[in-house]
Design an enzyme around this catalytic site. Structure first.
Site, PDB file in Angstrom:
ATOM      1  N   ILE A 245       0.880  -1.160   0.000  1.00 21.22           N
ATOM      2  CA  ILE A 245       0.000   0.000   0.000  1.00 21.22           C
ATOM      3  C   ILE A 245       0.923   1.217   0.000  1.00 21.22           C
ATOM      4  O   ILE A 245       1.824   1.317   0.830  1.00 21.22           O
ATOM      5  CB  ILE A 245      -0.948  -0.019   1.220  1.00 21.22           C
ATOM      6  CG1 ILE A 245      -1.838   1.228   1.245  1.00 21.22           C
ATOM      7  CG2 ILE A 245      -0.215  -0.178   2.520  1.00 21.22           C
ATOM      8  CD1 ILE A 245      -2.915   1.154   2.332  1.00 21.22           C
ATOM      9  N   SER A 246       0.776   2.090  -0.983  1.00 26.55           N
ATOM     10  CA  SER A 246       1.729   3.179  -1.201  1.00 26.55           C
ATOM     11  C   SER A 246       1.759   4.169  -0.045  1.00 26.55           C
ATOM     12  O   SER A 246       0.794   4.301   0.710  1.00 26.55           O
ATOM     13  CB  SER A 246       1.383   3.920  -2.492  1.00 26.55           C
ATOM     14  OG  SER A 246       1.430   3.052  -3.598  1.00 26.55           O
ATOM     15  N   GLN A 247       2.883   4.884   0.068  1.00 21.67           N
ATOM     16  CA  GLN A 247       3.012   5.868   1.136  1.00 21.67           C
ATOM     17  C   GLN A 247       1.993   6.987   0.944  1.00 21.67           C
ATOM     18  O   GLN A 247       1.663   7.375  -0.186  1.00 21.67           O
ATOM     19  CB  GLN A 247       4.427   6.420   1.193  1.00 21.67           C
ATOM     20  CG  GLN A 247       4.807   7.329   0.036  1.00 21.67           C
ATOM     21  CD  GLN A 247       6.249   7.769   0.106  1.00 21.67           C
ATOM     22  OE1 GLN A 247       7.121   7.135  -0.468  1.00 21.67           O
ATOM     23  NE2 GLN A 247       6.492   8.858   0.807  1.00 21.67           N
TER      24      GLN A 247
END
Length: 220
Positions: free
Chosen positions: A70-72
């Site tokens: 899950i991207s920053q």
């Protein structure tokens, strides 16, 4: 007593989300009020395994099953701001993963169609989105590089995986004046979050946004 514990967790989550938005996102130049509001509303921790919950509001990419992430939060916000999703827009997401980006896009647009190549992640994303009451999101299992042909054209396409080039199928499904956001570059090297705009006359205009690091975009 259980209700009290739930209330305390809810308040803590709200506090941490607000801190994330203020410190990690707004202070770094994200100005879209709609994006900032959406990110204050969607609890990132429910899209993570319980063992990673404490990292939910850190500005880092967090592992999810099947070797995905899950991207920053800052990069998610940067992508959404560049996409400039209007309330009437139809959005296509490639690489739904946990469902977090789809939940945010659902707060911003009219309809979200999300594709994920791992069936197990599709089921997890659907469950979490139902829990949040996101009724304008449809998550399906499929090859993201082929897009969603039966869905017609989309005003915004968000690609949450990096490729060497933009798949032709996605360019064909981008509506006039539509915006496509994708990380372009070597999966093991430099990647740039890139914005492709389809002009009303059919021309495509490409713009580099920011250096990023994403998992690779895989066909099939």
């Amino acid at each position: 007593m259980r209700a009290v514990r739930e209330s305390k967790r809810s308040k803590r989550s709200r506090f941490l989300r607000d801190a994330m938005v203020d410190v990690q996102i707004a202070s770094r130049g994200i100005r879209s009020r709609r994006v900032l509001f959406a990110m204050r509303q969607v609890p990132r921790e429910i899209f993570l395994d319980r063992r990673f919950a404490e990292a939910a509001y850190e500005d880092i990419a967090v592992p999810i099953p099947k070797g995905q992430t899950i991207s920053q939060p800052y990069i998610v916000a940067k992508m959404l701001e560049a996409a400039a999703i209007a309330k009437s827009d139809r959005v296509l997401e490639i690489g739904a993963g946990s469902g977090y980006l789809a939940a945010l896009a659902a707060k911003l647009g009219r309809e979200v169609c999300a594709l994920e190549r791992h069936e197990a992640l599709v089921q997890r994303a659907r469950s979490r989105l139902r829990h949040l009451g996101c009724r304008n999101v449809d998550v399906r299992h499929g090859d993201g590089t082929a897009g969603w042909p039966e869905g017609g054209e989309f005003d915004v396409i968000l690609v949450s995986a990096a490729g060497a080039q933009i798949p032709a199928a996605l360019k064909a499904q981008l509506a006039p004046s539509g915006r496509l956001l994708i990380p372009l570059g070597d999966p093991d090297g430099v990647q740039w979050l890139t914005k492709l705009t389809r002009e009303p006359d059919g021309r495509f205009v490409e713009e580099r946004i920011e250096e990023v690091r994403f998992v690779p975009l895989i066909s099939g």
